[in-house]
Design a protein around this motif. Structure first.
Motif, short mmCIF file in Angstrom:
data_model
loop_
_atom_site.label_atom_id
_atom_site.label_comp_id
_atom_site.label_asym_id
_atom_site.label_seq_id
_atom_site.Cartn_x
_atom_site.Cartn_y
_atom_site.Cartn_z
N ASP A 37 0.81 -1.21 0.00
CA ASP A 37 0.00 0.00 0.00
C ASP A 37 0.85 1.27 0.00
O ASP A 37 0.31 2.38 0.07
CB ASP A 37 -0.94 0.02 1.21
N LEU A 38 2.17 1.14 -0.09
CA LEU A 38 3.04 2.31 -0.04
C LEU A 38 3.30 2.88 -1.42
O LEU A 38 3.44 2.14 -2.39
CB LEU A 38 4.38 1.96 0.62
N ARG A 39 3.38 4.20 -1.47
CA ARG A 39 3.71 4.90 -2.70
C ARG A 39 4.83 5.89 -2.39
O ARG A 39 4.96 6.34 -1.25
CB ARG A 39 2.50 5.64 -3.24
N LEU A 40 5.62 6.23 -3.38
CA LEU A 40 6.67 7.23 -3.20
C LEU A 40 6.04 8.61 -3.33
O LEU A 40 5.50 8.95 -4.37
CB LEU A 40 7.78 7.07 -4.22
N ARG A 41 6.10 9.37 -2.24
CA ARG A 41 5.58 10.74 -2.28
C ARG A 41 6.76 11.69 -2.41
O ARG A 41 7.75 11.59 -1.70
CB ARG A 41 4.78 11.06 -1.00
N ASP A 72 6.19 0.37 -12.71
CA ASP A 72 6.08 -1.08 -12.62
C ASP A 72 6.12 -1.50 -11.16
O ASP A 72 7.19 -1.59 -10.57
CB ASP A 72 7.22 -1.74 -13.41
N GLY A 73 4.97 -1.70 -10.55
CA GLY A 73 4.91 -2.19 -9.19
C GLY A 73 4.71 -1.14 -8.12
O GLY A 73 4.60 -1.48 -6.95
N PHE A 74 4.66 0.13 -8.47
CA PHE A 74 4.44 1.18 -7.48
C PHE A 74 3.97 2.46 -8.17
O PHE A 74 3.94 2.54 -9.39
CB PHE A 74 5.71 1.46 -6.65
N GLU A 75 3.58 3.43 -7.34
CA GLU A 75 3.14 4.72 -7.86
C GLU A 75 3.95 5.84 -7.23
O GLU A 75 4.41 5.73 -6.10
CB GLU A 75 1.67 4.95 -7.54
N VAL A 76 4.11 6.92 -7.99
CA VAL A 76 4.72 8.14 -7.48
C VAL A 76 3.60 9.16 -7.34
O VAL A 76 2.81 9.35 -8.28
CB VAL A 76 5.80 8.67 -8.45
#
Length: 120
Positions: A37-41, A72-76
């Protein structure tokens, strides 16, 4: 893997581009956390002698007005106030003897040291 060139050629609401090396590092760090559930903010704050102060951290929150770019595999994610200052910025990851960590190449940051507003 989404490459930086592929990201640049499509709509990028967050305005930030991660190089392949940075994207691989972010994905590996999220996997180490063992959460999906983690995204790079990415956020900016005006100030400091050099122009911008950057914040990069993992976040599970969704804020009203967030700009989101999928990798691929996460969101920013970038908050709506930071988007104008980060448009065109590139995040890379260096792992060399003279530099280690995430680096941000931002064409919106002023290169000179001056008091007052550091944004163009």
């Amino acid at each position: 893997m989404v490459t930086a060139s592929q990201t640049e050629s499509k709509a990028n609401p967050a305005g930030v581009v991660l190089t392949d090396v940075a994207a691989q590092k972010v994905k590996a760090l999220i996997e180490q956390e063992g959460r999906d559930d983690l995204r790079l903010r990415v956020a900016v704050q005006p100030g400091g002698c050099s122009g911008l102060r950057y914040q990069l951290f993992f976040d599970e929150r969704s804020l009203d007005g967030d700009a989101v770019t999928g990798y691929d595999g996460f969101e920013v994610v970038v908050d709506r106030m930071s988007v104008p200052y980060l448009t065109g910025a590139t995040i890379d990851f260096a792992d060399r003897i003279d530099a280690q960590g995430f680096t941000i190449d931002n064409p919106n940051a002023s290169g000179s040291c001056a008091c007052g507003d550091s944004f163009h």
